[in-house]
Design an enzyme around this catalytic site. Sequence first.
Site, PDB file in Angstrom:
ATOM      1  N   GLU A  61      20.811  50.409 -28.680  1.00 24.15           N
ATOM      2  CA  GLU A  61      20.492  50.719 -30.068  1.00 24.15           C
ATOM      3  C   GLU A  61      19.069  50.318 -30.422  1.00 24.15           C
ATOM      4  O   GLU A  61      18.616  49.217 -30.099  1.00 24.15           O
ATOM      5  CB  GLU A  61      21.464  50.003 -31.025  1.00 24.15           C
ATOM      6  CG  GLU A  61      21.161  50.300 -32.490  1.00 24.15           C
ATOM      7  CD  GLU A  61      22.224  49.804 -33.452  1.00 24.15           C
ATOM      8  OE1 GLU A  61      22.057  50.002 -34.667  1.00 24.15           O
ATOM      9  OE2 GLU A  61      23.226  49.219 -32.987  1.00 24.15           O
ATOM     10  N   GLU A  71      28.241  42.339 -28.762  1.00 23.10           N
ATOM     11  CA  GLU A  71      26.797  42.430 -28.726  1.00 23.10           C
ATOM     12  C   GLU A  71      26.188  41.302 -27.899  1.00 23.10           C
ATOM     13  O   GLU A  71      26.761  40.224 -27.792  1.00 23.10           O
ATOM     14  CB  GLU A  71      26.240  42.373 -30.159  1.00 23.10           C
ATOM     15  CG  GLU A  71      26.678  43.523 -31.034  1.00 23.10           C
ATOM     16  CD  GLU A  71      26.128  43.448 -32.451  1.00 23.10           C
ATOM     17  OE1 GLU A  71      26.459  44.334 -33.256  1.00 23.10           O
ATOM     18  OE2 GLU A  71      25.346  42.501 -32.748  1.00 23.10           O
ATOM     19  N   ASP A 119      32.028  47.743 -36.393  1.00 25.08           N
ATOM     20  CA  ASP A 119      31.986  46.790 -37.505  1.00 25.08           C
ATOM     21  C   ASP A 119      31.111  47.316 -38.639  1.00 25.08           C
ATOM     22  O   ASP A 119      31.031  46.713 -39.703  1.00 25.08           O
ATOM     23  CB  ASP A 119      31.534  45.409 -37.047  1.00 25.08           C
ATOM     24  CG  ASP A 119      30.151  45.394 -36.410  1.00 25.08           C
ATOM     25  OD1 ASP A 119      29.528  46.469 -36.296  1.00 25.08           O
ATOM     26  OD2 ASP A 119      29.699  44.305 -36.006  1.00 25.08           O
ATOM     27  N   SER A 120      30.501  48.484 -38.425  1.00 22.70           N
ATOM     28  CA  SER A 120      29.796  49.171 -39.507  1.00 22.70           C
ATOM     29  C   SER A 120      30.739  49.539 -40.644  1.00 22.70           C
ATOM     30  O   SER A 120      30.286  49.857 -41.751  1.00 22.70           O
ATOM     31  CB  SER A 120      29.115  50.437 -38.979  1.00 22.70           C
ATOM     32  OG  SER A 120      30.035  51.229 -38.235  1.00 22.70           O
ATOM     33  N   ASP A 126      35.009  47.254 -32.094  1.00 20.13           N
ATOM     34  CA  ASP A 126      33.985  46.210 -32.206  1.00 20.13           C
ATOM     35  C   ASP A 126      34.625  44.852 -32.483  1.00 20.13           C
ATOM     36  O   ASP A 126      35.491  44.732 -33.355  1.00 20.13           O
ATOM     37  CB  ASP A 126      33.046  46.527 -33.369  1.00 20.13           C
ATOM     38  CG  ASP A 126      31.708  47.055 -32.905  1.00 20.13           C
ATOM     39  OD1 ASP A 126      31.351  46.858 -31.728  1.00 20.13           O
ATOM     40  OD2 ASP A 126      31.005  47.672 -33.729  1.00 20.13           O
ATOM     41  N   LYS A 171      34.122  46.010 -27.767  1.00 15.65           N
ATOM     42  CA  LYS A 171      32.664  45.984 -27.674  1.00 15.65           C
ATOM     43  C   LYS A 171      32.126  44.712 -28.303  1.00 15.65           C
ATOM     44  O   LYS A 171      32.588  44.295 -29.364  1.00 15.65           O
ATOM     45  CB  LYS A 171      32.046  47.201 -28.371  1.00 15.65           C
ATOM     46  CG  LYS A 171      30.507  47.234 -28.277  1.00 15.65           C
ATOM     47  CD  LYS A 171      29.947  48.566 -28.719  1.00 15.65           C
ATOM     48  CE  LYS A 171      29.912  48.720 -30.214  1.00 15.65           C
ATOM     49  NZ  LYS A 171      28.937  47.764 -30.850  1.00 15.65           N
TER      50      LYS A 171
END
Length: 301
Positions: free
Chosen positions: A197, A130, A59-60, A98, A128
């Site tokens: 991270e 979080e 998602d970056s 993501d 993925k």
Amino acid sequence: MSITPIGPSPFDKSGHKVTTASLRDQKLHHEPITCLTAYDYATARLVDEAGIDMVLVGDSLAQTMLGYENTLSVTMDEMLHHVKAVRRGVKNALLIADMPYGSYQVDTKDAVLNAARFVKEGGAEVIKLEGGERRADLIRRIIDAEIPVAGHIGLTPQSVNVMGGYKVQGKNLGAIEQLMRDAVALDRAGVACLYLEGIPREVAAMITAEVGTPTIGIGAGPECDGQVLVFHDIVGLTFGLAAKFVRRYGDAAALITQAVQAFRADVRSQQYPSDEESYHLPRETKAALDTVLMRKRAMAR
């Protein structure tokens, strides 16, 4: 538009398809795992043919591709658009996508449906998300739907407002204990791999030794089972100040700028295109056209 096909790469691991099972084999045999982000077909193909084990459509892309301030604004449809493009360029690497903010935090049923969209529509092989132990039940639900899941703990960018910024996590004993609980909970839930991270090297080493799942570090030291970086960071295509853990391996921004400036200069000075870079009429057609033009000029007199 002219597209030049990319030829075979000497690094192309033809026939070597990376899977969630092969990742665990790499951990068992202490073979470091490589992962890079990619957001479009061309980049994905180059990264894949260079032999990278995992390609992450992170998602970056909200920041690197779309110019958002952070990752919170990117939508499911925007993510799917990029996942589909990357899928077309990836042959051997494991493709991870993501799940964007809001696609799994609110409702479990919606989360499973959104995860399924990444697999069914986007072609992702792993999704993925979080969060630590509080995500364990959701992860089990998604895995029950036959969708492999990658976990992500430590500095979780989708929690930037709660964390008060992008800060290193796990710097005191209480925070270390929570990270260990998070890692163990996700490992027991069955994640295919675990991204760590922005945590101290020592803590990442403890987690890597404790869990059976492969750990992928970003700003988490060299003891992780693998490492991930953002593609734009390693080639110098980001515009902000790089994080401490980023190592730049090239300066694509300078290369692109030089190429664009050279093109502009050639056009302005009429050096481009040359006669060799132009198409020409067949000889017979050119002769017939010259005859027609001569007649027109004669009539104009």
